[in-house]
Motif scaffolding. Structure first.
Motif, PDB file in Angstrom:
ATOM      1  N   SER A  18      75.994  31.323   3.872  1.00 53.27           N
ATOM      2  CA  SER A  18      75.187  30.101   3.930  1.00 53.27           C
ATOM      3  C   SER A  18      74.005  30.203   2.981  1.00 53.27           C
ATOM      4  O   SER A  18      73.649  31.287   2.498  1.00 53.27           O
ATOM      5  CB  SER A  18      74.673  29.875   5.358  1.00 53.27           C
ATOM      6  N   SER A  42      77.219  25.947   2.238  1.00 53.82           N
ATOM      7  CA  SER A  42      77.851  27.219   2.597  1.00 53.82           C
ATOM      8  C   SER A  42      79.130  27.391   1.799  1.00 53.82           C
ATOM      9  O   SER A  42      79.711  26.419   1.307  1.00 53.82           O
ATOM     10  CB  SER A  42      78.159  27.279   4.099  1.00 53.82           C
ATOM     11  N   GLN A 288      80.462  20.599   0.078  1.00 52.21           N
ATOM     12  CA  GLN A 288      79.307  21.104   0.803  1.00 52.21           C
ATOM     13  C   GLN A 288      79.647  22.301   1.682  1.00 52.21           C
ATOM     14  O   GLN A 288      78.872  23.247   1.800  1.00 52.21           O
ATOM     15  CB  GLN A 288      78.703  19.986   1.669  1.00 52.21           C
ATOM     16  N   HIS A 289      80.841  22.289   2.270  1.00 53.62           N
ATOM     17  CA  HIS A 289      81.226  23.311   3.238  1.00 53.62           C
ATOM     18  C   HIS A 289      81.982  24.494   2.638  1.00 53.62           C
ATOM     19  O   HIS A 289      82.290  25.453   3.345  1.00 53.62           O
ATOM     20  CB  HIS A 289      82.097  22.684   4.326  1.00 53.62           C
ATOM     21  N   CYS A 290      82.278  24.430   1.334  1.00 50.68           N
ATOM     22  CA  CYS A 290      83.119  25.491   0.768  1.00 50.68           C
ATOM     23  C   CYS A 290      82.741  25.917  -0.641  1.00 50.68           C
ATOM     24  O   CYS A 290      83.212  26.950  -1.115  1.00 50.68           O
ATOM     25  CB  CYS A 290      84.586  25.067   0.798  1.00 50.68           C
TER      26      CYS A 290
END
Length: 336
Positions: A18, A42, A288-290
Motif C-alpha cells: 500500500s 495499492s 487503483q487497486h493493482c
C-alpha cells in the motif's frame, strides 16, 4: 470467420504493498502525492516462491470456474510474459500440463510488455480466422516487481504483479474483435530495460548500484525506466495510434463509446486523454487497486468495466497498449 472475446478473469497475488507501507519506508514520499499522481493506492506483489506460471494457472482456473468453461474445448494456448519461469522450456508448455489441457493443442510464449494483450488478441484472431483454432486461451502474466531494486522508490510505486486469462472463440462472446494497428521502434529499447540476465549481458555478481538524482537505487540486474523518455514516446505515438485505429475501423471519435488504454499511471493517461481530446466520460481507468501490471492492465480494466456495467448500450470500444520495446498496438472491439 469472426473472433470473439467470450470471457476474462484475473488473479492478483495475496501480498499487498500500500501507499502507507511505501511512506513508512520512504517518509519523504507523501501518501496523497503518490495517489494523486499515479492513481494507485495499492499494488500486489508476487511471493518469493510465486512465479508467472503459478499466477497464470490461478487466473486460468478462475476463468474456467467463473464462466463454466470446458477446458477440453481449448485448442490453442498463448502465453505473454517477460518474466518466464525458464529460458527454456517454453512456459506455455508447462501450463498445458499444469492446467490439464489436451496434448493436441498448440502452445507458445511471446515476449511483449504493455502492448502484449492487444498483440495476443491479434494472434488469437489470426488462428481462428485461419481455421487453425476454435478456442484460444490467452494468458498474460508478469512479475515485474522481482526486477525492481528494493530502494527504487519510483518504480515500486508504479508496478504490481498480476495475471489475466482471456478466452477468444469463434463462438459468440460479449464482443467481436475488429481491425488492428501495430507499431515498433527499437531505438527506445534501452529506456525500459532489464539489462542483465540474457545472453548478451549475463548476471554479474558485482554490486553495481547507482543512485539517481531522485534518490532511486538501481543496477543492471534491475528494471530501469527512463520516465521522461517513456512519457515523450507515449505523447508522440499514442495520439497518432488512436487516430490511425479510428481510421482503420471507419470510426469517428464520437462513434466510440469507451477508450481503454494500457494503465500506465494516472498522470500519463490523463495527459494522453486531453491531448487526444477524449471526453473523461469515455475514458476508463482501473488501476487503483493493482497498479501497472504491464500486459494484464487492459484485460483487468475490461473485466472491471464489464463488472461496473460500462458496456450496457455501448457498441464501439477502442483498446490501446504501448510501452517497452518500444511497441504499440490498438484495436476496435465491437460490443454486443
Amino acid at each position: 470467420m469472426k473472433a470473439n472475446i467470450k470471457a476474462i478473469s484475473y488473479y492478483l497475488p495475496k501480498k499487498i504493498l500500500s501507499n502507507e507501507l511505501i511512506n513508512q519506508e520512504f517518509p519523504e514520499w507523501d501518501i496523497e502525492k503518490i495517489s494523486s499522481k499515479t492513481g494507485i493506492s495499492s499494488r500486489h506483489i508476487s511471493a518469493v516462491d510465486e512465479f508467472s506460471s503459478d499466477m497464470a494457472v490461478k487466473a486460468a482456473e478462475k476463468l474456467f470456474v467463473e464462466y463454466d468453461i470446458n477446458k477440453s474445448e481449448i485448442d490453442f494456448l498463448l502465453f505473454c510474459t517477460q518474466s518466464p519461469d525458464y529460458f527454456l522450456p517454453t512456459t506455455a508448455c508447462i501450463l498445458q500440463e499444469r492446467l490439464g489441457l489436451n496434448t493436441g493443442i498448440g502452445a507458445l510464449d511471446f515476449n511483449l510488455g504493455c502492448s502484449g494483450f492487444v498483440y495476443g488478441l491479434s494472434l488469437a484472431k489470426g488462428l481462428i480466422a485461419g481455421g487453425m483454432a476454435k478456442n484460444v486461451l490467452l494468458i498474460t502474466s508478469e512479475t515485474y516487481t522481482k526486477f525492481i531494486h528494493p530502494e527504487d522508490k519510483s518504480n515500486k510505486t508504479i508496478f504490481g504483479d498480476a495475471s489475466a486469462a482471456t478466452l477468444i472463440s469463434n463462438e459468440d462472446g460479449f464482443c467481436s474483435i475488429g481491425d488492428f494497428i501495430f507499431g515498433t521502434d527499437g531505438k527506445g529499447a534501452e529506456n525500459l530495460i532489464v539489462k542483465q540476465g540474457g545472453m548478451r549481458f549475463p548476471v554479474s555478481n558485482e554490486n553495481d548500484d547507482v543512485t539517481d538524482e531522485f534518490g532511486n537505487v538501481r543496477n543492471d540486474k534491475n528494471l530501469f525506466m527512463n520516465g521522461t523518455e517513456i512519457f515523450n514516446f507515449t505523447g508522440e505515438f499514442v495520439p497518432k495510434l488512436t487516430h490511425a485505429i479510428l481510421e482503420k475501423n471507419n470510426l469517428t471519435m464520437e462513434q466510440v463509446d469507451l477508450f481503454v488504454f494500457h494503465q500506465a499511471n494516472k498522470y500519463m493517461l490523463n495527459h494522453l486523454r486531453k491531448k487526444i481530446g477524449i471526453p473523461e466520460s469515455k475514458f476508463f481507468i482501473a488501476m487503483q487497486h493493482c497498479g501497472n501490471t504491464v500486459s494484464s492492465t487492459i484485460p483487468i480494466a475490461l473485466y472491471e468495466a464489464q463488472k461496473q456495467s460500462m458496456f450496457i448500450d455501448k457498441k464501439n470500444l477502442i483498446i490501446a497498449g504501448f510501452g517497452v520495446g518500444y511497441s504499440w498496438a490498438a484495436c476496435n472491439l465491437i460490443l454486443k
